[in-house]
Design a protein around this motif. Sequence first.
Motif, mmCIF file in Angstrom:
data_model
loop_
_atom_site.group_PDB
_atom_site.id
_atom_site.type_symbol
_atom_site.label_atom_id
_atom_site.label_comp_id
_atom_site.label_asym_id
_atom_site.label_seq_id
_atom_site.Cartn_x
_atom_site.Cartn_y
_atom_site.Cartn_z
ATOM 1 N N ARG A 25 32.483 35.967 41.492
ATOM 2 C CA ARG A 25 31.745 37.095 42.067
ATOM 3 C C ARG A 25 30.901 36.659 43.265
ATOM 4 O O ARG A 25 30.853 37.370 44.289
ATOM 5 C CB ARG A 25 30.865 37.754 41.001
ATOM 6 C CG ARG A 25 31.646 38.572 39.996
ATOM 7 C CD ARG A 25 30.765 39.193 38.926
ATOM 8 N NE ARG A 25 31.539 40.055 38.057
ATOM 9 C CZ ARG A 25 31.842 41.321 38.316
ATOM 10 N NH1 ARG A 25 31.385 41.880 39.428
ATOM 11 N NH2 ARG A 25 32.562 42.034 37.489
ATOM 12 N N LEU A 28 33.361 36.124 46.262
ATOM 13 C CA LEU A 28 33.991 37.323 46.823
ATOM 14 C C LEU A 28 32.980 38.293 47.424
ATOM 15 O O LEU A 28 33.304 39.024 48.367
ATOM 16 C CB LEU A 28 34.810 38.015 45.744
ATOM 17 C CG LEU A 28 36.000 37.210 45.218
ATOM 18 C CD1 LEU A 28 36.683 37.961 44.080
ATOM 19 C CD2 LEU A 28 36.987 36.886 46.331
ATOM 20 N N ALA A 29 31.764 38.315 46.893
ATOM 21 C CA ALA A 29 30.747 39.227 47.429
ATOM 22 C C ALA A 29 30.451 38.936 48.892
ATOM 23 O O ALA A 29 30.072 39.842 49.647
ATOM 24 C CB ALA A 29 29.469 39.134 46.592
ATOM 25 N N LEU A 32 32.581 41.217 51.164
ATOM 26 C CA LEU A 32 32.429 42.664 51.066
ATOM 27 C C LEU A 32 30.947 43.013 51.060
ATOM 28 O O LEU A 32 30.124 42.256 50.567
ATOM 29 C CB LEU A 32 33.077 43.173 49.776
ATOM 30 C CG LEU A 32 34.577 42.906 49.622
ATOM 31 C CD1 LEU A 32 35.000 43.127 48.181
ATOM 32 C CD2 LEU A 32 35.372 43.807 50.552
ATOM 33 N N LEU A 39 30.981 44.306 42.065
ATOM 34 C CA LEU A 39 32.389 44.142 42.404
ATOM 35 C C LEU A 39 33.253 44.749 41.306
ATOM 36 O O LEU A 39 33.002 44.537 40.119
ATOM 37 C CB LEU A 39 32.738 42.666 42.569
ATOM 38 C CG LEU A 39 32.197 41.965 43.821
ATOM 39 C CD1 LEU A 39 32.539 40.489 43.769
ATOM 40 C CD2 LEU A 39 32.759 42.603 45.090
ATOM 41 N N PHE A 41 37.052 45.039 39.673
ATOM 42 C CA PHE A 41 38.334 44.344 39.601
ATOM 43 C C PHE A 41 39.371 45.202 38.874
ATOM 44 O O PHE A 41 39.045 45.982 37.981
ATOM 45 C CB PHE A 41 38.184 43.020 38.842
ATOM 46 C CG PHE A 41 37.335 42.006 39.552
ATOM 47 C CD1 PHE A 41 37.913 41.086 40.418
ATOM 48 C CD2 PHE A 41 35.961 41.967 39.355
ATOM 49 C CE1 PHE A 41 37.132 40.143 41.072
ATOM 50 C CE2 PHE A 41 35.175 41.027 40.008
ATOM 51 C CZ PHE A 41 35.766 40.113 40.864
ATOM 52 N N PHE A 50 42.817 41.738 41.051
ATOM 53 C CA PHE A 50 42.610 42.093 42.452
ATOM 54 C C PHE A 50 41.309 42.877 42.552
ATOM 55 O O PHE A 50 40.760 43.344 41.552
ATOM 56 C CB PHE A 50 43.785 42.899 43.009
ATOM 57 C CG PHE A 50 43.980 44.249 42.352
ATOM 58 C CD1 PHE A 50 43.362 45.389 42.846
ATOM 59 C CD2 PHE A 50 44.798 44.374 41.230
ATOM 60 C CE1 PHE A 50 43.544 46.628 42.236
ATOM 61 C CE2 PHE A 50 44.980 45.605 40.613
ATOM 62 C CZ PHE A 50 44.356 46.732 41.114
ATOM 63 N N LEU A 51 40.809 43.001 43.770
ATOM 64 C CA LEU A 51 39.574 43.737 44.018
ATOM 65 C C LEU A 51 39.877 45.200 44.310
ATOM 66 O O LEU A 51 40.739 45.508 45.135
ATOM 67 C CB LEU A 51 38.821 43.125 45.201
ATOM 68 C CG LEU A 51 38.059 41.839 44.928
ATOM 69 C CD1 LEU A 51 37.689 41.148 46.230
ATOM 70 C CD2 LEU A 51 36.815 42.113 44.089
ATOM 71 N N ARG A 52 39.163 46.101 43.660
ATOM 72 C CA ARG A 52 39.334 47.535 43.887
ATOM 73 C C ARG A 52 38.354 48.020 44.956
ATOM 74 O O ARG A 52 37.508 48.888 44.709
ATOM 75 C CB ARG A 52 39.095 48.303 42.592
ATOM 76 C CG ARG A 52 40.120 48.068 41.509
ATOM 77 C CD ARG A 52 39.856 48.974 40.328
ATOM 78 N NE ARG A 52 40.820 48.823 39.265
ATOM 79 C CZ ARG A 52 42.007 49.420 39.216
ATOM 80 N NH1 ARG A 52 42.371 50.212 40.207
ATOM 81 N NH2 ARG A 52 42.816 49.221 38.202
ATOM 82 N N HIS A 53 38.439 47.451 46.149
ATOM 83 C CA HIS A 53 37.571 47.840 47.263
ATOM 84 C C HIS A 53 38.415 47.941 48.520
ATOM 85 O O HIS A 53 39.382 47.168 48.694
ATOM 86 C CB HIS A 53 36.462 46.801 47.477
ATOM 87 C CG HIS A 53 35.519 46.672 46.324
ATOM 88 N ND1 HIS A 53 34.377 47.433 46.195
ATOM 89 C CD2 HIS A 53 35.564 45.875 45.229
ATOM 90 C CE1 HIS A 53 33.754 47.101 45.076
ATOM 91 N NE2 HIS A 53 34.451 46.155 44.468
ATOM 92 N N ALA A 56 39.639 44.822 50.927
ATOM 93 C CA ALA A 56 39.305 43.609 50.177
ATOM 94 C C ALA A 56 40.358 42.535 50.431
ATOM 95 O O ALA A 56 41.551 42.835 50.547
ATOM 96 C CB ALA A 56 39.225 43.917 48.689
ATOM 97 N N ASP A 58 42.764 39.209 49.450
ATOM 98 C CA ASP A 58 43.438 38.709 48.266
ATOM 99 C C ASP A 58 42.714 37.438 47.826
ATOM 100 O O ASP A 58 42.084 36.743 48.647
ATOM 101 C CB ASP A 58 44.900 38.397 48.583
ATOM 102 C CG ASP A 58 45.717 38.158 47.322
ATOM 103 O OD1 ASP A 58 45.765 39.054 46.474
ATOM 104 O OD2 ASP A 58 46.282 37.061 47.193
#
Length: 199
Positions: A25, A28-29, A32, A39, A41, A50-53, A56, A58
């Motif tokens: 987290r 990846l933050a 985004l 976050l 997922f 995968f990220l639901r944004h 985003a 990979d």
Amino acid sequence: MHLWWWAEDAQPPQARRARIDRLLRATLAAYLDVPASELAFGREDRGRPFLRHADAPDFNLTDTRGGTLVAVCRGGRVGVDIERHDRRLPMRALARRWFAPSEADALDALPEDEARLAFLCLWTAKEASCKATGTGIFDQRLQAWQFDPGSVRPLPRALPPEAGAAAEWRFLRVAPSPAHTVVVACRGAVARTAYIAVG
């Protein structure tokens, strides 16, 4: 593509899952405009996260004793796998079960120490590739991905149908520490790769 290496801190084994989640987290933050705790997922059919944004990148994660590596990629799909150089496995039996016959034969022809290194090189290349496609290692996927057993650098010889053309792939071997070897498998256009060590 960015490769984030997080050296292992001193924590009890039962805290490992929480540590991995926290590191993922935090990593990846940074890509985004979302706090790490927010976050979201999702998972593909075979479990690949995968990220639901929107927009985003990979990502993929690999973890073992000594550290965690997170690969973050824009413009492609990435898979990573790590092993320790000192890991002892029944490599010849595993190769006969999971690898192509030609790869297992090549390992059988090598002295023990050379065969162990070659096995780790093949295993990390195969697993990273399976993680990039999202298939997992079952259904003979490790056998379908075939690499040159005599090369430390991953050189593909055969790919499964879901992988597409070999020209779409890039493979990289890195050593985040003297004790570890990592393969990065990436499908797609990646302009450059940066390595970032944390801690």
